[in-house]
Structures are given as C-alpha cells and as structure tokens.
Scaffold this active site. Structure first.
Site, PDB file in Angstrom:
ATOM      1  N   SER A  64       0.817  -1.147  -0.012  1.00 39.00           N
ATOM      2  CA  SER A  64       0.084   0.105  -0.234  1.00 39.00           C
ATOM      3  C   SER A  64       0.907   1.398  -0.238  1.00 39.00           C
ATOM      4  O   SER A  64       0.506   2.352  -0.729  1.00 39.00           O
ATOM      5  CB  SER A  64      -0.901  -0.029   1.167  1.00 39.00           C
ATOM      6  OG  SER A  64      -1.830  -1.008   1.171  1.00 39.00           O
ATOM      7  N   ALA A 152      -4.991  -0.212  -2.844  1.00 36.45           N
ATOM      8  CA  ALA A 152      -4.117   0.058  -1.474  1.00 36.45           C
ATOM      9  C   ALA A 152      -5.148   0.423  -0.294  1.00 36.45           C
ATOM     10  O   ALA A 152      -6.078   0.974  -0.572  1.00 36.45           O
ATOM     11  CB  ALA A 152      -3.150   1.346  -1.734  1.00 36.45           C
ATOM     12  N   LYS A 153      -4.815   0.118   0.879  1.00 35.90           N
ATOM     13  CA  LYS A 153      -5.490   0.508   2.078  1.00 35.90           C
ATOM     14  C   LYS A 153      -5.198   1.832   2.776  1.00 35.90           C
ATOM     15  O   LYS A 153      -4.348   1.919   3.554  1.00 35.90           O
ATOM     16  CB  LYS A 153      -5.456  -0.865   3.289  1.00 35.90           C
ATOM     17  CG  LYS A 153      -6.580  -0.876   4.303  1.00 35.90           C
ATOM     18  CD  LYS A 153      -6.354  -2.008   4.959  1.00 35.90           C
ATOM     19  CE  LYS A 153      -7.508  -2.305   6.086  1.00 35.90           C
ATOM     20  NZ  LYS A 153      -8.667  -2.236   5.625  1.00 35.90           N
ATOM     21  N   VAL A 154      -5.565   2.882   2.152  1.00 33.70           N
ATOM     22  CA  VAL A 154      -5.142   4.395   2.448  1.00 33.70           C
ATOM     23  C   VAL A 154      -6.420   4.835   3.440  1.00 33.70           C
ATOM     24  O   VAL A 154      -7.343   4.637   3.460  1.00 33.70           O
ATOM     25  CB  VAL A 154      -5.237   4.922   1.100  1.00 33.70           C
ATOM     26  CG1 VAL A 154      -5.114   6.460   1.254  1.00 33.70           C
ATOM     27  CG2 VAL A 154      -4.268   4.578  -0.009  1.00 33.70           C
ATOM     28  N   TYR A 158     -11.371   5.985   3.376  1.00 28.32           N
ATOM     29  CA  TYR A 158     -12.381   5.342   4.480  1.00 28.32           C
ATOM     30  C   TYR A 158     -13.356   6.538   4.576  1.00 28.32           C
ATOM     31  O   TYR A 158     -14.479   6.186   5.200  1.00 28.32           O
ATOM     32  CB  TYR A 158     -11.758   4.802   5.579  1.00 28.32           C
ATOM     33  CG  TYR A 158     -11.254   3.419   5.126  1.00 28.32           C
ATOM     34  CD1 TYR A 158     -12.284   2.246   5.266  1.00 28.32           C
ATOM     35  CD2 TYR A 158     -10.095   3.193   4.406  1.00 28.32           C
ATOM     36  CE1 TYR A 158     -11.689   0.975   5.149  1.00 28.32           C
ATOM     37  CE2 TYR A 158      -9.680   1.996   4.143  1.00 28.32           C
ATOM     38  CZ  TYR A 158     -10.626   0.886   4.444  1.00 28.32           C
ATOM     39  OH  TYR A 158     -10.245  -0.470   4.058  1.00 28.32           O
TER      40      TYR A 158
END
Length: 295
Positions: A64, A152-154, A158
């Site tokens: 990420s 990607a876990k940005v 969220y």
C-alpha cells in the site's frame, strides 16, 4: 474503549503508553488522509495466541505504501515480532491489531519527508456483530480506479466508507453495499461481498474493490471444499435474485446477510454455503480441524 492509562503501543521503535504518545498536528496524514493502515486479528488458540496471516497483512501494508509513494523502510519480520510484544504487554489473547504508517509534518501535497509507524491493539468483537445483516445499496459508489489506487488500504479512502455506512444506518439498515462507478457490485464499506446462487458462490472481481485477505482466505477454503466460486462483474439485480449472501473481512470475519433493501434472501442462513464457510473460517483462525463442529 480502545485504550486506557495502562495501554502500551509501539511507536517508531519504542513501546510507550498510549496516553503519552504524541505527534505533530501538521502531518500530511492528519490533513490529507495520506497514510496507510492494516486491520489484523490475533486469536487465542490451543497453541497460544496467534496472529492470523500476519505476513500477508504486513506485506499488504508495505505494498500500500509503495502504491501511493510513501517510503517503507521497515522489516516486516521485525514488525511482526513487535506486534506480538504489543499483545504480550497488554495481556491480550484475542485482539484486533492496527498498524498505521503516517507521514511527517508537511503542508505540501508532494512526497512525504519521512514517515512514522504505530502498532496498537485492543479487544474488539466482530465489527458488524453476530446477527444477520440488512443491507442497502448505497447512493455512494467506490472511488474510480483511475482516480486513486483502489487496492491500497489508504486512510483517506475510508471517508467514502464512512459516508456510505452512515447513510445506510440513518435509513434504518445495518450496513451499506457500494457499487462501482459503472453500476456493478463492489463491496461493503469495510468488507467484501459473496453471494450464492444454485450451489455456487459469486464475488466481485478485482479492479474496483479492496481485495481483502479474508476474501482470499474464503476463496482458498472454497477450493479445498470443492465449492465452486466465480469472480466477475455483477449487476445489483443478480444479487437481488440470489439465494443467500455474506460479507467478510478481518474486522467483520464472516457475517451473513438476511436481506437487501428490504427483500429477504430465500435460503435460510443455516442452510447456506456462507454459514458453512463461517464455521470453517472460525476453525481455521482458531487452528482447529476445519470440519470440526462448533459447540
């Protein structure tokens, strides 16, 4: 409560009390959401406390960062050891773990000057609870893959999840289901979707979703159990006409869906493939025989 005055976290090479940890208020992460994180679970097993798929989670954390140009100089094996130490220092056996890579003070919108890492953990039950969910298709869509790195876990991604989830709950539903920008099924605000039709499972393909580690685990279990599963592009109508459905993710684990926009699924959860996978997944993370009956 995520922490108290005794909670210990790992922060830039040191273990420190959560209430004493500080950071600069001018970080790019705070102002622009420019950071990445992971959600990981540890389980109390017969062989002691074990972090489920720790290597996969920290590798995704690294990837990420790479995708969105955040430097990542950490050794993942060392970070995993530090995570076990966080669990030990907080006397946690079953826990949710949150590593966060965040950027240094910088009011510009270019590359960060340097980064920091924090790893914390707390007791947290299944994020979406234990009861079956009533879902609603959201008016918000997932970010377009040409607008950001959707895999990607940005941190900033969220906000989209929060908007969708709050909207659904304000309408009286348990959770939202987002479509992609073309109107195909995508995912929940923090979980992936599977649905069942005529003894086969279907799940949205990669490209407009966060390809979850729990999602990958479910697909692996399906292969072991000879449960047919297909990844593809599906319109909401296909879900509306499905036999059953479930969501999955590290925080949510595997949780059944009872209805979509007020329409119940015809197959009872107890008789669904999702229920079978829910039980087997629980055995897997607890390091029990996969087909062992839950008591």
């Amino acid at each position: 409560m995520y922490f108290d005055d005794k909670t210990i976290l790992f922060y830039d090479g040191l273990f420190t009390k959560a209430v004493e940890a500080t950071t600069n208020l001018y970080t790019q992460t705070m102002h622009y959401g420019y950071g990445v994180f992971e959600g990981i679970r540890a389980y109390k097993t017969e062989n002691g406390t074990k972090i489920f798929k720790a290597e996969e989670h920290f590798e995704r954390l690294k990837n990420s960062c790479k995708q969105i140009h955040i430097p990542y100089t950490y050794d993942n094996e060392e970070l995993i050891q530090k995570t076990y130490e966080v669990l030990k220092r907080n006397n946690l056996k079953d826990a949710y773990i949150r590593p966060l890579v965040f950027c240094s003070p910088n009011m510009g919108i270019g590359r960060p000057n340097r980064v920091s890492i924090m790893i914390c953990a707390w007791e947290w039950g299944a994020y979406l609870g234990e009861k079956l969910l009533n879902l609603s298709i959201s008016s918000y869509c997932r970010p377009h893959p040409r607008s950001t790195k959707v895999e990607a876990k940005v941190c900033g991604h969220y906000v989209n999840s929060i908007l969708a989830s709050v909207e659904a709950k304000d309408k009286g539903f348990d959770e939202a289901l987002l479509l992609d920008s073309e109107g195909y099924l995508a995912e929940g605000p923090g979980s992936n979707l599977f649905f069942e039709k005529n003894g086969k499972l279907y799940t949205p393909q990669r490209g407009n979703i966060l390809p979850g580690i729990t999602r990958a685990t479910v697909i692996e279990l399906c292969k072991e159990l000879n449960i047919p599963v297909e990844e593809g592009l599906y319109k909401p109508e296909e879900l509306q006409n499905a036999d059953s459905a479930f969501l999955c993710g590290t925080a949510a684990e595997v949780i059944g869906v009872s209805s979509l926009d007020g329409k119940d699924f015809p197959v009872k959860w107890e008789n669904s493939l999702g229920k079978k996978l829910q039980l087997i997944y629980k055995n897997l993370v607890l390091e029990k025989p996969l087909l062992q009956t839950q008591s």
